[in-house]
Design a protein around this motif. Sequence first.
Motif, PDB file in Angstrom:
ATOM      1  N   SER A 307       0.840  -1.208   0.000  1.00  0.00           N
ATOM      2  CA  SER A 307       0.000   0.000   0.000  1.00  0.00           C
ATOM      3  C   SER A 307       0.870   1.251   0.000  1.00  0.00           C
ATOM      4  O   SER A 307       0.451   2.314  -0.489  1.00  0.00           O
ATOM      5  CB  SER A 307      -0.912   0.017   1.219  1.00  0.00           C
ATOM      6  OG  SER A 307      -1.658  -1.166   1.341  1.00  0.00           O
ATOM      7  N   CYS A 310       2.057   3.543  -3.267  1.00  0.00           N
ATOM      8  CA  CYS A 310       1.162   4.478  -3.956  1.00  0.00           C
ATOM      9  C   CYS A 310       1.846   5.818  -4.266  1.00  0.00           C
ATOM     10  O   CYS A 310       2.497   6.405  -3.393  1.00  0.00           O
ATOM     11  CB  CYS A 310      -0.087   4.711  -3.112  1.00  0.00           C
ATOM     12  SG  CYS A 310      -1.242   5.907  -3.823  1.00  0.00           S
ATOM     13  N   ARG A 312      -0.061   8.361  -5.544  1.00  0.00           N
ATOM     14  CA  ARG A 312      -1.166   9.323  -5.480  1.00  0.00           C
ATOM     15  C   ARG A 312      -1.545   9.873  -6.857  1.00  0.00           C
ATOM     16  O   ARG A 312      -1.737  11.077  -7.021  1.00  0.00           O
ATOM     17  CB  ARG A 312      -0.825  10.490  -4.541  1.00  0.00           C
ATOM     18  CG  ARG A 312      -0.411  10.088  -3.126  1.00  0.00           C
ATOM     19  CD  ARG A 312      -1.555   9.499  -2.337  1.00  0.00           C
ATOM     20  NE  ARG A 312      -1.226   9.382  -0.929  1.00  0.00           N
ATOM     21  CZ  ARG A 312      -0.717   8.282  -0.351  1.00  0.00           C
ATOM     22  NH1 ARG A 312      -0.509   7.192  -1.073  1.00  0.00           N
ATOM     23  NH2 ARG A 312      -0.454   8.273   0.944  1.00  0.00           N
ATOM     24  N   CYS A 316      -6.886   4.785  -9.822  1.00  0.00           N
ATOM     25  CA  CYS A 316      -7.814   3.776  -9.292  1.00  0.00           C
ATOM     26  C   CYS A 316      -9.180   4.389  -8.998  1.00  0.00           C
ATOM     27  O   CYS A 316     -10.216   3.717  -9.133  1.00  0.00           O
ATOM     28  CB  CYS A 316      -7.230   3.099  -8.052  1.00  0.00           C
ATOM     29  SG  CYS A 316      -6.889   4.190  -6.651  1.00  0.00           S
ATOM     30  N   TYR A 335      -8.538  10.128   2.134  1.00  0.00           N
ATOM     31  CA  TYR A 335      -8.243   9.259   1.001  1.00  0.00           C
ATOM     32  C   TYR A 335      -9.504   8.498   0.624  1.00  0.00           C
ATOM     33  O   TYR A 335     -10.099   7.813   1.454  1.00  0.00           O
ATOM     34  CB  TYR A 335      -7.113   8.288   1.337  1.00  0.00           C
ATOM     35  CG  TYR A 335      -5.798   8.977   1.630  1.00  0.00           C
ATOM     36  CD1 TYR A 335      -5.105   9.628   0.621  1.00  0.00           C
ATOM     37  CD2 TYR A 335      -5.265   8.998   2.908  1.00  0.00           C
ATOM     38  CE1 TYR A 335      -3.907  10.288   0.881  1.00  0.00           C
ATOM     39  CE2 TYR A 335      -4.063   9.645   3.186  1.00  0.00           C
ATOM     40  CZ  TYR A 335      -3.395  10.281   2.162  1.00  0.00           C
ATOM     41  OH  TYR A 335      -2.215  10.930   2.416  1.00  0.00           O
ATOM     42  N   ILE A 339      -7.789   3.195  -3.178  1.00  0.00           N
ATOM     43  CA  ILE A 339      -6.598   3.393  -2.351  1.00  0.00           C
ATOM     44  C   ILE A 339      -6.995   3.822  -0.946  1.00  0.00           C
ATOM     45  O   ILE A 339      -6.380   3.419   0.047  1.00  0.00           O
ATOM     46  CB  ILE A 339      -5.622   4.415  -2.996  1.00  0.00           C
ATOM     47  CG1 ILE A 339      -4.266   4.407  -2.276  1.00  0.00           C
ATOM     48  CG2 ILE A 339      -6.231   5.804  -3.038  1.00  0.00           C
ATOM     49  CD1 ILE A 339      -3.524   3.098  -2.374  1.00  0.00           C
ATOM     50  N   CYS A 366      -9.010  -1.509 -10.405  1.00  0.00           N
ATOM     51  CA  CYS A 366      -8.023  -0.665  -9.714  1.00  0.00           C
ATOM     52  C   CYS A 366      -6.619  -1.270  -9.811  1.00  0.00           C
ATOM     53  O   CYS A 366      -5.637  -0.552 -10.029  1.00  0.00           O
ATOM     54  CB  CYS A 366      -8.421  -0.460  -8.259  1.00  0.00           C
ATOM     55  SG  CYS A 366      -8.818  -1.988  -7.364  1.00  0.00           S
ATOM     56  N   CYS A 370      -3.270   0.529 -11.734  1.00  0.00           N
ATOM     57  CA  CYS A 370      -2.275   1.080 -10.809  1.00  0.00           C
ATOM     58  C   CYS A 370      -0.897   1.103 -11.459  1.00  0.00           C
ATOM     59  O   CYS A 370      -0.382   0.056 -11.861  1.00  0.00           O
ATOM     60  CB  CYS A 370      -2.229   0.252  -9.524  1.00  0.00           C
ATOM     61  SG  CYS A 370      -0.973   0.846  -8.357  1.00  0.00           S
ATOM     62  N   ILE A 374       0.077  -2.086  -7.379  1.00  0.00           N
ATOM     63  CA  ILE A 374      -0.422  -2.475  -6.059  1.00  0.00           C
ATOM     64  C   ILE A 374      -1.598  -3.426  -6.268  1.00  0.00           C
ATOM     65  O   ILE A 374      -2.530  -3.105  -7.011  1.00  0.00           O
ATOM     66  CB  ILE A 374      -0.878  -1.247  -5.253  1.00  0.00           C
ATOM     67  CG1 ILE A 374       0.281  -0.268  -5.060  1.00  0.00           C
ATOM     68  CG2 ILE A 374      -1.443  -1.665  -3.895  1.00  0.00           C
ATOM     69  CD1 ILE A 374      -0.145   1.047  -4.428  1.00  0.00           C
ATOM     70  N   ILE A 376      -4.515  -4.143  -5.172  1.00  0.00           N
ATOM     71  CA  ILE A 376      -5.555  -3.599  -4.288  1.00  0.00           C
ATOM     72  C   ILE A 376      -6.632  -4.634  -3.956  1.00  0.00           C
ATOM     73  O   ILE A 376      -7.025  -4.759  -2.788  1.00  0.00           O
ATOM     74  CB  ILE A 376      -6.157  -2.314  -4.888  1.00  0.00           C
ATOM     75  CG1 ILE A 376      -5.068  -1.233  -4.997  1.00  0.00           C
ATOM     76  CG2 ILE A 376      -7.325  -1.808  -4.043  1.00  0.00           C
ATOM     77  CD1 ILE A 376      -5.532   0.041  -5.672  1.00  0.00           C
TER      78      ILE A 376
END
Length: 472
Positions: A307, A310, A312, A316, A335, A339, A366, A370, A374, A376
């Motif tokens: 996680s 990320c 940012r 996603c 957030y 994410i 997602c 990414c 990640i 997710i």
Amino acid sequence: MSVEFDQKIHTTLEDANLQLAIFTSTGRLKQGRIDQVASEALPDYQELRSQANAIKKHAIENLDYYLEEFEHNVQARGGQVVYCKDGTEVTDFILALAKRRGAHLIVKSKSMTTEEIDLNERLEHHGLESVETDLGEYILQLAHERPYHIVAPALHKTRYDVADIFTRNLHVANETVPEKQTAIARSVLREKFLAADIGISGANFLVADSGAVVLVENEGNARLTTSAPRIHIAIAGIEKVIPRAQDLATFLKLLARSATGQLLSVYTSFLAGPRRPGEIDGPEEFYVVLLDNGRTKLLPDKSKRQSLYCIRCGACLNTCPVYRRIGGHSFPWVYSGPIGAIITPQFMGVAHEPGLPFASSLCGACGEVCPVKIDIPKILLELRSDVKKAQTREKQNRLEKLAFQAFAWLMTHPRIYELAGRMAPMMAPGSDGQWIRSVSPLMNVPPVKAWLSQRDLPPPPDKSFRELWRRR
């Protein structure tokens, strides 16, 4: 799912204008990314994702080493590094510095990390004026709202909303032309830049081998924030560190494409230390605040700590069918989207909003978009397990437990399962395709009600697959 979470979701779903704004805005960002990824200009996109994942994995697994290297190189260039456990420590440091330097006005560039710790509110509580200079963030600061989206914070506001906000707070004529609204904001903010004592920024990347803070933006306000005031403070999560300047080539190719569909953001700034002798631009003092705020809690878990990879970009959020319906303010923390659904429970504990990991269809979109790969959906499943374990320790729902036991028993008895399949058409209340909604009021569990209220299944077929297969 808490009552507040449930109510926010339903309020958003019932607002047709808001639904249109979310769907249209995220759709543009989503399509921009698709066009860039499909472009012949980036044939090695998947390879870049793998490289980015490997770099972040290595950096997080060796976080202590690279943070020390970063600190050493910042100090070598005349800057200072401050480690803070949480928002209180960050605020205490800034307040003490402002008091020593006689500072009263702070300008800020866009930073989700400072949103995370409610920095503006904390500073204003102690008499310091803190002004957001990103246009979207400035609009929301005037409206007393938190960001709706990681990249496009005022995504949910129309130009008419902005006109009302400016008229009410800045006492100007009600102007609905976006270009003129931008000019109004610029005229106010330029005065703030010139008068500010301290500039606060976030950081997209922290480069260990050079001690550089890298900022990526489109408006130019971050450059003014970091160069006009005599003091610059960069506040960043400890996970933003990357080993080498060469690694930036990988991330910069991915970040703007994933976020807004641009080849590259308009401004990319490399900041390393205060102004040198003979230079006319830049701050006299340079500080980097490295924030934990729950991040080190993720490090022991080899699966969930991804996680922290990320960057940012918000990709996603733009592709998530759940975010595109329930919006950013339905989520319980700053957030949002996929994410947010994995970061919030890990930073703040699964008890903060137990329904959050379940606010997903697990479609996998997602994870597919990414840029740092990640996983997710996998983390969401692990968090769901954590939530269930926590709930079991407190008080297990007897009815739910019996239902899952019955389901498990049915799935391990094929003949009875087949018999149940034959009986399903007879149990359906009607043949109009609305049979799930007709029983949804009986399901008094908020997540189930929210899910069922927006969808349905077609009526069951007359013959099951097994029966059709036998005939064939």
